[in-house]
Design a protein around this motif. Sequence first.
Motif, PDB file in Angstrom:
ATOM      1  N   ASN A   4       0.729  -1.230   0.072  1.00  0.00           N
ATOM      2  CA  ASN A   4       0.160   0.241  -0.072  1.00  0.00           C
ATOM      3  C   ASN A   4       0.735   1.138  -0.124  1.00  0.00           C
ATOM      4  O   ASN A   4       2.099   1.037  -0.054  1.00  0.00           O
ATOM      5  N   SER A   5       0.310   2.361   0.037  1.00  0.00           N
ATOM      6  CA  SER A   5       0.950   3.697  -0.025  1.00  0.00           C
ATOM      7  C   SER A   5       1.861   4.045   1.074  1.00  0.00           C
ATOM      8  O   SER A   5       2.761   4.607   1.110  1.00  0.00           O
ATOM      9  N   ILE A   6       1.792   3.232   2.193  1.00  0.00           N
ATOM     10  CA  ILE A   6       2.605   3.168   3.342  1.00  0.00           C
ATOM     11  C   ILE A   6       3.717   2.215   3.291  1.00  0.00           C
ATOM     12  O   ILE A   6       4.409   2.241   4.268  1.00  0.00           O
ATOM     13  N   GLY A   7       3.954   1.426   2.335  1.00  0.00           N
ATOM     14  CA  GLY A   7       5.020   0.322   2.242  1.00  0.00           C
ATOM     15  C   GLY A   7       4.610  -0.911   3.089  1.00  0.00           C
ATOM     16  O   GLY A   7       5.504  -1.728   3.104  1.00  0.00           O
ATOM     17  N   LEU A   8       3.303  -1.246   3.263  1.00  0.00           N
ATOM     18  CA  LEU A   8       2.887  -2.405   4.075  1.00  0.00           C
ATOM     19  C   LEU A   8       2.226  -3.315   3.096  1.00  0.00           C
ATOM     20  O   LEU A   8       1.485  -2.669   2.184  1.00  0.00           O
ATOM     21  N   SER A   9       2.350  -4.585   3.263  1.00  0.00           N
ATOM     22  CA  SER A   9       1.437  -5.599   2.561  1.00  0.00           C
ATOM     23  C   SER A   9      -0.051  -5.270   2.546  1.00  0.00           C
ATOM     24  O   SER A   9      -0.774  -4.988   3.838  1.00  0.00           O
ATOM     25  N   GLU A  69      -8.272   6.607  12.984  1.00  0.00           N
ATOM     26  CA  GLU A  69      -7.200   7.113  11.941  1.00  0.00           C
ATOM     27  C   GLU A  69      -6.152   6.241  11.330  1.00  0.00           C
ATOM     28  O   GLU A  69      -5.892   6.022  10.411  1.00  0.00           O
ATOM     29  N   ARG A  70      -5.705   5.230  12.467  1.00  0.00           N
ATOM     30  CA  ARG A  70      -5.028   4.035  11.891  1.00  0.00           C
ATOM     31  C   ARG A  70      -5.531   3.085  11.102  1.00  0.00           C
ATOM     32  O   ARG A  70      -4.869   2.944  10.070  1.00  0.00           O
ATOM     33  N   ILE A  71      -6.740   3.081  11.196  1.00  0.00           N
ATOM     34  CA  ILE A  71      -7.523   2.014  10.256  1.00  0.00           C
ATOM     35  C   ILE A  71      -7.531   2.836   8.795  1.00  0.00           C
ATOM     36  O   ILE A  71      -7.191   2.246   7.769  1.00  0.00           O
ATOM     37  N   LEU A  72      -7.859   4.189   8.931  1.00  0.00           N
ATOM     38  CA  LEU A  72      -7.794   4.727   7.587  1.00  0.00           C
ATOM     39  C   LEU A  72      -6.370   5.053   7.106  1.00  0.00           C
ATOM     40  O   LEU A  72      -6.325   4.630   6.007  1.00  0.00           O
ATOM     41  N   THR A  73      -5.144   5.116   7.793  1.00  0.00           N
ATOM     42  CA  THR A  73      -4.006   5.095   7.334  1.00  0.00           C
ATOM     43  C   THR A  73      -3.459   3.728   6.768  1.00  0.00           C
ATOM     44  O   THR A  73      -3.003   3.797   5.729  1.00  0.00           O
ATOM     45  N   LEU A  74      -4.102   2.629   7.229  1.00  0.00           N
ATOM     46  CA  LEU A  74      -3.755   1.359   6.735  1.00  0.00           C
ATOM     47  C   LEU A  74      -4.916   1.265   5.401  1.00  0.00           C
ATOM     48  O   LEU A  74      -4.497   0.146   4.642  1.00  0.00           O
ATOM     49  N   GLY A  75      -5.650   1.918   5.026  1.00  0.00           N
ATOM     50  CA  GLY A  75      -6.383   1.868   3.657  1.00  0.00           C
ATOM     51  C   GLY A  75      -7.823   1.273   4.101  1.00  0.00           C
ATOM     52  O   GLY A  75      -8.657   1.005   3.193  1.00  0.00           O
ATOM     53  N   GLY A  76      -8.260   1.024   5.481  1.00  0.00           N
ATOM     54  CA  GLY A  76      -9.457   0.511   5.779  1.00  0.00           C
ATOM     55  C   GLY A  76     -10.365   1.672   5.946  1.00  0.00           C
ATOM     56  O   GLY A  76     -10.276   2.837   5.893  1.00  0.00           O
ATOM     57  N   VAL A  77     -11.718   1.273   6.262  1.00  0.00           N
ATOM     58  CA  VAL A  77     -12.866   2.245   6.661  1.00  0.00           C
ATOM     59  C   VAL A  77     -13.239   1.707   8.195  1.00  0.00           C
ATOM     60  O   VAL A  77     -13.416   0.559   8.431  1.00  0.00           O
ATOM     61  N   GLU A 131       5.211  -0.826  12.358  1.00  0.00           N
ATOM     62  CA  GLU A 131       5.755   0.036  13.539  1.00  0.00           C
ATOM     63  C   GLU A 131       4.600   0.854  13.788  1.00  0.00           C
ATOM     64  O   GLU A 131       4.432   1.024  15.132  1.00  0.00           O
ATOM     65  N   GLY A 132       3.951   1.483  12.970  1.00  0.00           N
ATOM     66  CA  GLY A 132       2.915   2.572  13.533  1.00  0.00           C
ATOM     67  C   GLY A 132       1.783   1.596  14.547  1.00  0.00           C
ATOM     68  O   GLY A 132       1.486   2.182  15.602  1.00  0.00           O
ATOM     69  N   THR A 133       1.217   0.627  14.064  1.00  0.00           N
ATOM     70  CA  THR A 133       0.330  -0.146  14.840  1.00  0.00           C
ATOM     71  C   THR A 133       0.732  -0.637  16.076  1.00  0.00           C
ATOM     72  O   THR A 133       0.258  -0.639  17.220  1.00  0.00           O
ATOM     73  N   SER A 134       2.166  -1.013  15.850  1.00  0.00           N
ATOM     74  CA  SER A 134       2.884  -1.837  16.891  1.00  0.00           C
ATOM     75  C   SER A 134       3.121  -0.974  18.041  1.00  0.00           C
ATOM     76  O   SER A 134       2.844  -1.317  19.367  1.00  0.00           O
ATOM     77  N   ALA A 135       3.481   0.424  17.729  1.00  0.00           N
ATOM     78  CA  ALA A 135       3.653   1.404  18.666  1.00  0.00           C
ATOM     79  C   ALA A 135       2.567   1.638  19.480  1.00  0.00           C
ATOM     80  O   ALA A 135       2.466   1.957  20.650  1.00  0.00           O
TER      81      ALA A 135
END
Length: 159
Positions: A4-9, A69-77, A131-135
Amino acid sequence: MKLNSIGLSEEKSEILSKDLNKLLANFQRYYQNLRGIHWNIKGKRFFDLHVKFEELYTDANVKVDLIAERILTLGGVPLHTFEDYITNSDIAVGKNIHKDEAAIQLIIDSLSTLLLIERKILETASDANDEGTSAMMSDFISEQEKTVWMMKAWLTEEV
């Protein structure tokens, strides 16, 4: 593997979004329970507990926003209806609780449920190199473990 746009699967981000939505639904119920006990608490410990419950629901409200906001960052709703929260939440509804010990026990039980969900998300996020979600989960877990300890200490009768 598609990223995705933040480099995660994309696949792992979708799984994390689903898990975070479960956490969001549970946090919303936890938040509403806190509002209820804040409004309805009675007894000699009213003044202390009323303030403490406000502190906790204010913190829960901030965390709800962070999770969404993290869900949105990951591309979810993010889930956003009461129906979604009811359907996807495991936390018990704390209805008409006005006694101090019952209120504190509801908080302990609710946080224990949140901690289980957060630990699962932490493991999945680590596997996804997120790392974002882990932190975020690490921060939530540390705070909530301390709150559980303090609430359990409050329930303990002095000898």
